[in-house]
Design a protein around this motif. Sequence first.
Motif, PDB file in Angstrom:
ATOM      1  N   ILE A  38     -33.981 -13.041 -67.678  1.00 18.94           N
ATOM      2  CA  ILE A  38     -33.182 -13.263 -69.010  1.00 18.94           C
ATOM      3  C   ILE A  38     -32.736 -14.886 -69.108  1.00 18.94           C
ATOM      4  O   ILE A  38     -32.983 -15.523 -70.325  1.00 18.94           O
ATOM      5  CB  ILE A  38     -32.132 -12.056 -69.174  1.00 18.94           C
ATOM      6  CG1 ILE A  38     -32.673 -10.821 -69.332  1.00 18.94           C
ATOM      7  CG2 ILE A  38     -31.130 -12.628 -70.333  1.00 18.94           C
ATOM      8  CD1 ILE A  38     -31.765  -9.705 -69.192  1.00 18.94           C
ATOM      9  N   LEU A  39     -32.059 -15.301 -68.137  1.00 24.46           N
ATOM     10  CA  LEU A  39     -31.542 -16.650 -68.216  1.00 24.46           C
ATOM     11  C   LEU A  39     -32.965 -17.743 -68.412  1.00 24.46           C
ATOM     12  O   LEU A  39     -32.489 -18.554 -69.076  1.00 24.46           O
ATOM     13  CB  LEU A  39     -30.779 -16.755 -66.977  1.00 24.46           C
ATOM     14  CG  LEU A  39     -29.515 -16.091 -66.711  1.00 24.46           C
ATOM     15  CD1 LEU A  39     -28.855 -16.317 -65.414  1.00 24.46           C
ATOM     16  CD2 LEU A  39     -28.445 -16.397 -67.701  1.00 24.46           C
ATOM     17  N   ILE A  40     -33.918 -17.404 -67.646  1.00 19.18           N
ATOM     18  CA  ILE A  40     -34.845 -18.312 -67.907  1.00 19.18           C
ATOM     19  C   ILE A  40     -35.471 -18.432 -69.347  1.00 19.18           C
ATOM     20  O   ILE A  40     -35.776 -19.305 -69.980  1.00 19.18           O
ATOM     21  CB  ILE A  40     -36.150 -18.125 -66.799  1.00 19.18           C
ATOM     22  CG1 ILE A  40     -35.782 -18.664 -65.502  1.00 19.18           C
ATOM     23  CG2 ILE A  40     -37.320 -18.747 -67.110  1.00 19.18           C
ATOM     24  CD1 ILE A  40     -36.528 -18.067 -64.339  1.00 19.18           C
TER      25      ILE A  40
ATOM     26  N   LYS B 176     -35.929 -20.865 -74.424  1.00 21.45           N
ATOM     27  CA  LYS B 176     -35.669 -20.671 -76.193  1.00 21.45           C
ATOM     28  C   LYS B 176     -34.693 -21.900 -76.320  1.00 21.45           C
ATOM     29  O   LYS B 176     -34.968 -22.520 -77.682  1.00 21.45           O
ATOM     30  CB  LYS B 176     -35.212 -19.312 -76.259  1.00 21.45           C
ATOM     31  CG  LYS B 176     -35.004 -19.527 -77.980  1.00 21.45           C
ATOM     32  CD  LYS B 176     -34.086 -18.081 -78.172  1.00 21.45           C
ATOM     33  CE  LYS B 176     -33.988 -17.782 -79.837  1.00 21.45           C
ATOM     34  NZ  LYS B 176     -33.633 -18.984 -80.577  1.00 21.45           N
ATOM     35  N   ARG B 177     -33.886 -22.107 -75.797  1.00 23.05           N
ATOM     36  CA  ARG B 177     -32.902 -23.344 -76.262  1.00 23.05           C
ATOM     37  C   ARG B 177     -33.532 -24.655 -76.169  1.00 23.05           C
ATOM     38  O   ARG B 177     -33.208 -25.373 -76.814  1.00 23.05           O
ATOM     39  CB  ARG B 177     -31.631 -23.241 -75.229  1.00 23.05           C
ATOM     40  CG  ARG B 177     -30.519 -24.079 -75.744  1.00 23.05           C
ATOM     41  CD  ARG B 177     -29.067 -23.644 -74.863  1.00 23.05           C
ATOM     42  NE  ARG B 177     -28.219 -24.515 -75.357  1.00 23.05           N
ATOM     43  CZ  ARG B 177     -27.161 -24.991 -74.821  1.00 23.05           C
ATOM     44  NH1 ARG B 177     -26.864 -24.390 -73.738  1.00 23.05           N
ATOM     45  NH2 ARG B 177     -26.260 -25.755 -75.447  1.00 23.05           N
TER      46      ARG B 177
ATOM     47  N   CYS C 243     -34.171  -9.339 -63.284  1.00 20.85           N
ATOM     48  CA  CYS C 243     -33.923  -8.991 -64.806  1.00 20.85           C
ATOM     49  C   CYS C 243     -33.095 -10.108 -65.240  1.00 20.85           C
ATOM     50  O   CYS C 243     -33.247 -10.789 -66.240  1.00 20.85           O
ATOM     51  CB  CYS C 243     -33.610  -7.708 -65.122  1.00 20.85           C
ATOM     52  SG  CYS C 243     -34.764  -6.394 -64.968  1.00 20.85           S
ATOM     53  N   VAL C 244     -31.886 -10.288 -64.481  1.00 17.49           N
ATOM     54  CA  VAL C 244     -30.858 -11.378 -64.849  1.00 17.49           C
ATOM     55  C   VAL C 244     -31.453 -12.790 -65.030  1.00 17.49           C
ATOM     56  O   VAL C 244     -31.332 -13.679 -65.704  1.00 17.49           O
ATOM     57  CB  VAL C 244     -29.530 -11.230 -64.247  1.00 17.49           C
ATOM     58  CG1 VAL C 244     -28.685 -12.505 -64.296  1.00 17.49           C
ATOM     59  CG2 VAL C 244     -28.717 -10.105 -64.446  1.00 17.49           C
ATOM     60  N   VAL C 245     -32.058 -13.135 -63.738  1.00 12.45           N
ATOM     61  CA  VAL C 245     -32.709 -14.368 -63.721  1.00 12.45           C
ATOM     62  C   VAL C 245     -33.830 -14.472 -64.625  1.00 12.45           C
ATOM     63  O   VAL C 245     -33.912 -15.674 -65.554  1.00 12.45           O
ATOM     64  CB  VAL C 245     -33.387 -14.550 -62.277  1.00 12.45           C
ATOM     65  CG1 VAL C 245     -34.268 -15.863 -62.307  1.00 12.45           C
ATOM     66  CG2 VAL C 245     -32.259 -14.757 -61.359  1.00 12.45           C
TER      67      VAL C 245
ATOM     68  N   LEU D 242     -33.776 -17.324 -71.959  1.00 12.99           N
ATOM     69  CA  LEU D 242     -32.730 -18.152 -72.745  1.00 12.99           C
ATOM     70  C   LEU D 242     -32.731 -19.585 -72.831  1.00 12.99           C
ATOM     71  O   LEU D 242     -32.733 -20.357 -73.796  1.00 12.99           O
ATOM     72  CB  LEU D 242     -31.454 -17.631 -72.606  1.00 12.99           C
ATOM     73  CG  LEU D 242     -31.009 -16.210 -72.918  1.00 12.99           C
ATOM     74  CD1 LEU D 242     -29.726 -16.013 -72.298  1.00 12.99           C
ATOM     75  CD2 LEU D 242     -31.144 -15.909 -74.578  1.00 12.99           C
ATOM     76  N   TRP D 243     -33.097 -19.946 -71.367  1.00 14.86           N
ATOM     77  CA  TRP D 243     -33.084 -21.580 -71.247  1.00 14.86           C
ATOM     78  C   TRP D 243     -34.207 -22.164 -72.063  1.00 14.86           C
ATOM     79  O   TRP D 243     -34.299 -23.025 -72.617  1.00 14.86           O
ATOM     80  CB  TRP D 243     -33.225 -21.797 -69.678  1.00 14.86           C
ATOM     81  CG  TRP D 243     -33.398 -23.419 -69.485  1.00 14.86           C
ATOM     82  CD1 TRP D 243     -32.106 -24.314 -69.343  1.00 14.86           C
ATOM     83  CD2 TRP D 243     -34.421 -24.183 -69.349  1.00 14.86           C
ATOM     84  NE1 TRP D 243     -32.663 -25.460 -69.150  1.00 14.86           N
ATOM     85  CE2 TRP D 243     -34.147 -25.545 -69.200  1.00 14.86           C
ATOM     86  CE3 TRP D 243     -35.746 -23.688 -69.199  1.00 14.86           C
ATOM     87  CZ2 TRP D 243     -34.972 -26.365 -68.739  1.00 14.86           C
ATOM     88  CZ3 TRP D 243     -36.831 -24.616 -68.844  1.00 14.86           C
ATOM     89  CH2 TRP D 243     -36.000 -26.064 -68.807  1.00 14.86           C
TER      90      TRP D 243
END
Length: 155
Positions: free
Chosen positions: A13-15, A20-21, A9-11, A17-18
């Motif tokens: 979410i990080l992907i 989206k950015r 889940c954390v990975v 966010l990356w």
Amino acid sequence: MAITLTAICVVGILIGLWIKRARDRQEMEQHCITPEALHALLSSHREVLIYDVRLPLDLLADSEIIPGAKWIDPKELRLNPSLIPKDRDSVVYCTCSGEKTARDILRRALDMGFLRVKFLKGGLEAWKASGYPVEPYEKPFHLDSATTNHVAIGS
């Protein structure tokens, strides 16, 4: 098992966010203009409105402006984005590191359907570093103080 699911889940979410950015950055790059391109537009006498959206303290510290630009307090512009016409080519600039104020203004304008607005990449500093002209900003403006009082600056 719970640790594995949490890690996944954390990975994820990080992907997300990356991605989206990266998408936001790409959109911003589509709506930027270099000092050279802006200078070429102005030299060709193409009508483009230029807005200096620096904070009042920044304007006080460096009272120069691109010739023909209009200064608008970014706080006022955030409350009333229609100060920039939707149907005209416009460029906003500031002096913030990373053009933060100009990017914020641009993002809000794009969200409201303003498609003909760009921000000046590198802001006023990049414009001046390219050797393009500036002029003194001599119109009065107000600094916000800790209270609701304002102090007029300028002539």
